[in-house]
Scaffold this motif. Sequence first.
Motif, short mmCIF file in Angstrom:
data_model
loop_
_atom_site.label_atom_id
_atom_site.label_comp_id
_atom_site.label_asym_id
_atom_site.label_seq_id
_atom_site.Cartn_x
_atom_site.Cartn_y
_atom_site.Cartn_z
N LEU A 282 -8.67 1.52 2.49
CA LEU A 282 -7.93 0.27 2.35
C LEU A 282 -8.84 -0.94 2.55
O LEU A 282 -8.74 -1.94 1.83
CB LEU A 282 -6.78 0.24 3.36
CG LEU A 282 -5.82 -0.94 3.36
CD1 LEU A 282 -5.15 -1.09 2.00
CD2 LEU A 282 -4.77 -0.74 4.45
N MET B 281 -8.81 -6.28 6.12
CA MET B 281 -7.56 -5.56 6.07
C MET B 281 -6.43 -6.49 5.66
O MET B 281 -6.55 -7.71 5.77
CB MET B 281 -7.25 -4.91 7.42
CG MET B 281 -8.33 -3.97 7.92
SD MET B 281 -8.59 -2.53 6.84
CE MET B 281 -7.16 -1.55 7.26
N TYR C 282 1.62 -0.22 8.18
CA TYR C 282 1.00 -0.36 6.86
C TYR C 282 1.99 -0.06 5.73
O TYR C 282 1.90 -0.65 4.65
CB TYR C 282 -0.25 0.53 6.76
CG TYR C 282 -1.44 -0.09 7.44
CD1 TYR C 282 -2.14 -1.12 6.83
CD2 TYR C 282 -1.84 0.31 8.72
CE1 TYR C 282 -3.21 -1.73 7.45
CE2 TYR C 282 -2.91 -0.29 9.36
CZ TYR C 282 -3.59 -1.31 8.72
OH TYR C 282 -4.65 -1.92 9.35
N LYS C 283 2.92 0.83 5.99
CA LYS C 283 3.93 1.13 4.97
C LYS C 283 4.78 -0.09 4.65
O LYS C 283 5.25 -0.26 3.52
CB LYS C 283 4.82 2.29 5.44
CG LYS C 283 5.71 2.86 4.34
CD LYS C 283 6.49 4.06 4.84
CE LYS C 283 7.60 3.65 5.79
NZ LYS C 283 8.49 4.78 6.15
N HIS D 30 -10.12 -7.00 10.91
CA HIS D 30 -8.84 -6.93 10.19
C HIS D 30 -8.57 -8.20 9.39
O HIS D 30 -8.02 -8.14 8.28
CB HIS D 30 -7.71 -6.64 11.18
CG HIS D 30 -7.66 -5.22 11.63
ND1 HIS D 30 -8.56 -4.68 12.52
CD2 HIS D 30 -6.82 -4.20 11.28
CE1 HIS D 30 -8.28 -3.41 12.70
NE2 HIS D 30 -7.24 -3.09 11.98
N ASN E 135 1.12 3.03 13.47
CA ASN E 135 0.11 2.49 12.57
C ASN E 135 0.56 2.67 11.12
O ASN E 135 0.51 1.74 10.30
CB ASN E 135 -1.22 3.19 12.83
CG ASN E 135 -2.37 2.64 12.02
OD1 ASN E 135 -2.38 2.74 10.80
ND2 ASN E 135 -3.36 2.08 12.70
N TYR E 136 1.02 3.89 10.81
CA TYR E 136 1.48 4.20 9.45
C TYR E 136 2.67 3.32 9.06
O TYR E 136 2.71 2.77 7.95
CB TYR E 136 1.86 5.67 9.37
CG TYR E 136 2.52 6.08 8.07
CD1 TYR E 136 1.77 6.27 6.91
CD2 TYR E 136 3.90 6.28 8.00
CE1 TYR E 136 2.38 6.64 5.73
CE2 TYR E 136 4.51 6.65 6.82
CZ TYR E 136 3.75 6.83 5.68
OH TYR E 136 4.35 7.20 4.50
N THR F 205 -7.65 3.92 6.39
CA THR F 205 -7.85 2.49 6.60
C THR F 205 -9.20 2.02 6.04
O THR F 205 -9.33 0.86 5.66
CB THR F 205 -7.72 2.12 8.08
OG1 THR F 205 -8.60 2.92 8.87
CG2 THR F 205 -6.28 2.33 8.56
N LYS G 97 -5.30 -3.32 -0.67
CA LYS G 97 -4.07 -2.54 -0.81
C LYS G 97 -3.80 -2.12 -2.24
O LYS G 97 -3.11 -1.12 -2.48
CB LYS G 97 -2.89 -3.29 -0.22
CG LYS G 97 -2.48 -4.55 -0.94
CD LYS G 97 -1.26 -5.18 -0.25
CE LYS G 97 -0.77 -6.41 -0.97
NZ LYS G 97 0.43 -6.99 -0.32
#
Length: 363
Positions: free
Chosen positions: A48, A348, A78-79, A344, A74-75, A45, A53
Motif C-alpha cells: 500500500l 500511507m 484500512y478497510k 504514514h 488495523n485491517y 501495508t 490505495k
Amino acid sequence: MKFFLCFLALAFSLQAKELVIEDILDRQVRINLPAKRMVLGFYYTDFLAVGKKEAFDRVVGFVKDAWAVYMSENYEAYKSIIPRLEKLADVGDPQFGTFSIEKLLALKPDLFIIADWQYELIKEHLPLLEKQNIPVIVLSYNKESYDQHAKSTEILGLILDQEQRAKQINAFYKTRLDEVQSRIAKAGLKKPKIYIEFGNKGASELSFTFGNDMWGALINLAGGDNIARNLVQKWAVINNEQIIASNPDVIIITGRERELHTNKEAMVMGVHIEESEALRRLLHFKERIGWADLKAVKNERLFAAYHRASTTMADIASVEFIAKMLYPQLFKDIDPNKTYEDFHTLFMPFMPEGTYYIGGIAK
C-alpha cells in the motif's frame, strides 16, 4: 470499428512490457506488466505504501487471516478507506495449513507476491504454478536487513510502476538508520543488554522472544545486546531463569490489538488502543517472579511497542525507539512516534489513531 480495435491493441502493446525481476531469493522471475490480477500473501501495508490505495484495484485475492484476524483493528481501519478489501478472495494462510492452491488457481492471477517464509511453506505447489505460467515474486521484510527492506521495496516499485516512490521510501528509512547508527558509533558506549518479548499471553506466561529475525534483528540495527541472540534462532520462548541470569538493562514488551477482548492481561498496542489500557497491562509484567530485581525494572526501563511496527518499512520508527530506550542520552531529540506518524503522512492513506510506543512512563 476494425481500425479502432487495432488501435486499442496497439496502445495496449505499447503500454505492456515483459520484465525479468530478481526477487529476494535471487530467483529470476519473468513478469508481464502491468499485472492486473495479483494475489498478495503478506506485507500488505508496504504494498500500500508503494502503490497507494489504487494498487488494490489490481488485487483479486490475498491471505486474509494474517491481516483481518491477527491485525483486526488495523485491517478494519484500512478497510474503511479501501472497501474493496472486503470483496477480495481469501486463498488461505500457509502458516496455519489453510492455504488452498485450488482457490488461488481459480482466481487466474497474473502474479503471486509472497513473503520468504511463506515461500518455504508452499514450495510443493510451485511446479503447478509454473505450469500455469503464474509468476511468484518473493519479498522479505522479516529479517530486518536494510538491504532486503530496500530490495523488496524496489521490487514493489517495479511491479506497481512506482519506482520513484519506492526510492523515496528507501531514502526515508536509510537517512534515519544512518543517523541512529552514526550517533551510537561516535559515542563508543558499551552495548546495553535488552530483552524483547511478544506479550500476547500476558504477564503470567512467557511468550516468544526473538533471535535473528523481527525484533531481534531490529535490536542489532539499534545497537543493543540481545540476551536471546545465542538462545533463539528466529523466535521462541526462553525460560524465566535465563532472563533473570542475563539481567537486561532494558525490557520491551510488544503487543497487538487482537488480545484486547480475548485476554485481559495480554499486552495490547496499536490501532484504537488507549495508552492507559496499554500501560495498565504493561505494569503487570513487573510482577513476574524475579523481575523486581532486574536492572530494567529497578531503573524503570520497562517499555512497550506495537508488535506490527516491525517487518515493514515503517519499522525505522522501531529502530529509533529501541535505540532511544537503550541510549536515552544520545537520542533526546528523536521522537519515534513522530517518525511513525511522518511515514504514514508521507506514504500511507492515513495515520490510524492508537498507541504505538510507550517509553519512560512505566513506573
